[in-house]
Motif scaffolding. Structure first.
Motif, mmCIF file in Angstrom:
data_model
loop_
_atom_site.group_PDB
_atom_site.id
_atom_site.type_symbol
_atom_site.label_atom_id
_atom_site.label_comp_id
_atom_site.label_asym_id
_atom_site.label_seq_id
_atom_site.Cartn_x
_atom_site.Cartn_y
_atom_site.Cartn_z
ATOM 1 N N GLN A 219 0.813 -1.214 0.000
ATOM 2 C CA GLN A 219 0.000 0.000 0.000
ATOM 3 C C GLN A 219 0.847 1.264 0.000
ATOM 4 O O GLN A 219 0.396 2.318 -0.455
ATOM 5 C CB GLN A 219 -0.953 -0.022 1.193
ATOM 6 C CG GLN A 219 -1.852 -1.244 1.142
ATOM 7 C CD GLN A 219 -2.966 -1.238 2.163
ATOM 8 O OE1 GLN A 219 -4.120 -1.499 1.814
ATOM 9 N NE2 GLN A 219 -2.659 -0.962 3.407
ATOM 10 N N HIS A 220 2.083 1.143 0.498
ATOM 11 C CA HIS A 220 2.994 2.278 0.484
ATOM 12 C C HIS A 220 4.400 1.753 0.704
ATOM 13 O O HIS A 220 4.591 0.659 1.240
ATOM 14 C CB HIS A 220 2.627 3.299 1.572
ATOM 15 C CG HIS A 220 3.300 4.619 1.406
ATOM 16 N ND1 HIS A 220 4.375 5.019 2.168
ATOM 17 C CD2 HIS A 220 3.062 5.635 0.532
ATOM 18 C CE1 HIS A 220 4.763 6.214 1.788
ATOM 19 N NE2 HIS A 220 3.983 6.613 0.792
ATOM 20 N N GLU A 234 -1.551 -4.381 4.314
ATOM 21 C CA GLU A 234 -2.748 -4.591 5.112
ATOM 22 C C GLU A 234 -2.461 -5.427 6.362
ATOM 23 O O GLU A 234 -3.317 -5.558 7.241
ATOM 24 C CB GLU A 234 -3.850 -5.236 4.259
ATOM 25 C CG GLU A 234 -3.771 -6.743 4.107
ATOM 26 C CD GLU A 234 -2.693 -7.211 3.128
ATOM 27 O OE1 GLU A 234 -2.581 -8.430 2.903
ATOM 28 O OE2 GLU A 234 -1.972 -6.358 2.570
ATOM 29 N N ASN A 258 -3.579 -2.564 9.400
ATOM 30 C CA ASN A 258 -3.703 -2.113 8.025
ATOM 31 C C ASN A 258 -2.980 -0.776 7.884
ATOM 32 O O ASN A 258 -3.520 0.267 8.237
ATOM 33 C CB ASN A 258 -5.179 -1.984 7.654
ATOM 34 C CG ASN A 258 -5.380 -1.579 6.213
ATOM 35 O OD1 ASN A 258 -4.451 -1.600 5.409
ATOM 36 N ND2 ASN A 258 -6.601 -1.200 5.876
ATOM 37 N N THR A 260 -1.425 2.189 5.677
ATOM 38 C CA THR A 260 -1.633 2.754 4.343
ATOM 39 C C THR A 260 -0.599 3.797 3.949
ATOM 40 O O THR A 260 -0.506 4.159 2.782
ATOM 41 C CB THR A 260 -3.032 3.393 4.255
ATOM 42 O OG1 THR A 260 -3.151 4.409 5.269
ATOM 43 C CG2 THR A 260 -4.121 2.348 4.474
#
Length: 284
Positions: A219-220, A234, A258, A260
């Motif tokens: 996600q990053h 996540e 999770n 992000t």
């Protein structure tokens, strides 16, 4: 240009934007004055998307209705009608390169630069719904972007404005905007199928990242001050130890989470963003 480049003038465009120009002297009490500018004061739009300052002291503001240059006293607006090198009136992001060149991407996926008073269309976007250009952290000798087709485009930092780009792409992969650089300067980048790639020179190497912790989505990504590559997923965080990704386990909280977004301070402390919380990490 006015002498505004030698002053301190915080600016509020619906929100407060602090512009520190040169050698500011802040009152010991912490008190300060603000000036407020909005659409009634000459801004072409009340929505500011990005702000940057070039070495000559000008403040640049991206808006939904063009690019604005501010010298401390007045606004000058540049848009496709007055400046054809700007591909679209909506400016999404602004960056200033090490050589002082201003870069901007626009809603149609085009890329434009400004240098020594001249605007140049550097990349022509296709204007589609997924159009975009994303900056890649660049070394001092090169300029790199990811474009909407999933390519990396790269050229030498010393090339003249408008020079041709070299395109890179792993076979069978579409690159995304999720990326960072490690201590050696190699680029780590995720493709849209959740594979991870490392680019050193001109060769892409696939890197396994899921083993041992069961995460599915990158996600990053971020690198810490030591140049180590971190993944936010996540299922929490993992860090590259030189051979594989190792799950980062907090000593005072759950490992699952999770995550992000991840940001490191110069001290090495990290901030991790989750949908409902922000975590602060120290001591890795």
């Amino acid at each position: 240009m006015t002498n505004a480049a030698a002053c301190v003038r915080p600016v509020l465009f619906g929100l407060l934007l602090a512009w520190v120009c040169a050698d500011p002297v802040w009152p010991a009490s912490g008190d300060y004055l603000i000036d407020v500018w909005d659409a009634e004061s000459g801004l072409p739009s009340s929505s500011a998307t990005s702000v940057a300052q070039t070495p000559d002291g000008y403040l640049w503001v991206g808006t939904h209705n063009g690019l604005v240059r501010f010298d401390g006293a007045r606004f000058v607006v540049f848009d496709p009608a007055t400046t054809p090198a700007i591909g679209h009136a909506r400016v999404n992001e602004l960056w200033v390169a090490a050589d002082g060149r201003l870069w901007m991407n626009t809603q149609d996926g085009s890329l434009t630069s400004w240098h020594q008073g001249v605007f140049t269309r550097e990349w022509q976007g296709d204007g589609g719904t997924d159009a975009g250009v994303w900056r890649v952290p660049s070394r001092s000798d090169e300029i790199v972007f990811v474009v909407e087709k999933g390519w990396l485009i790269r050229r030498s930092a010393s090339d003249a404005p408008g020079s041709a780009w070299t395109r890179f792409q792993p076979s069978g992969a579409v690159l995304s905007s999720v990326q960072c650089r490690d201590a050696s300067g190699a680029l780590w980048i995720r493709s849209t199928d959740e594979r991870l790639w490392r680019l050193d020179g001109e060769r892409f190497e696939s890197v396994e990242w899921r083993t041992g912790w069961g995460a599915r989505f990158i996600q990053h990504m971020a690198s810490d001050p030591r140049g180590r590559v971190w993944i936010a997923s996540e299922r929490g965080l993992a860090v590259w130890n030189g051979r594989r990704f190792e799950r980062a386990m907090p000593v005072n909280g759950p490992a699952e989470g999770n995550c992000t977004f991840l940001l490191f301070a110069r001290s090495g402390d990290g901030w991790a963003l989750a949908p409902t919380s922000i975590s602060f990490a120290r001591g890795r």
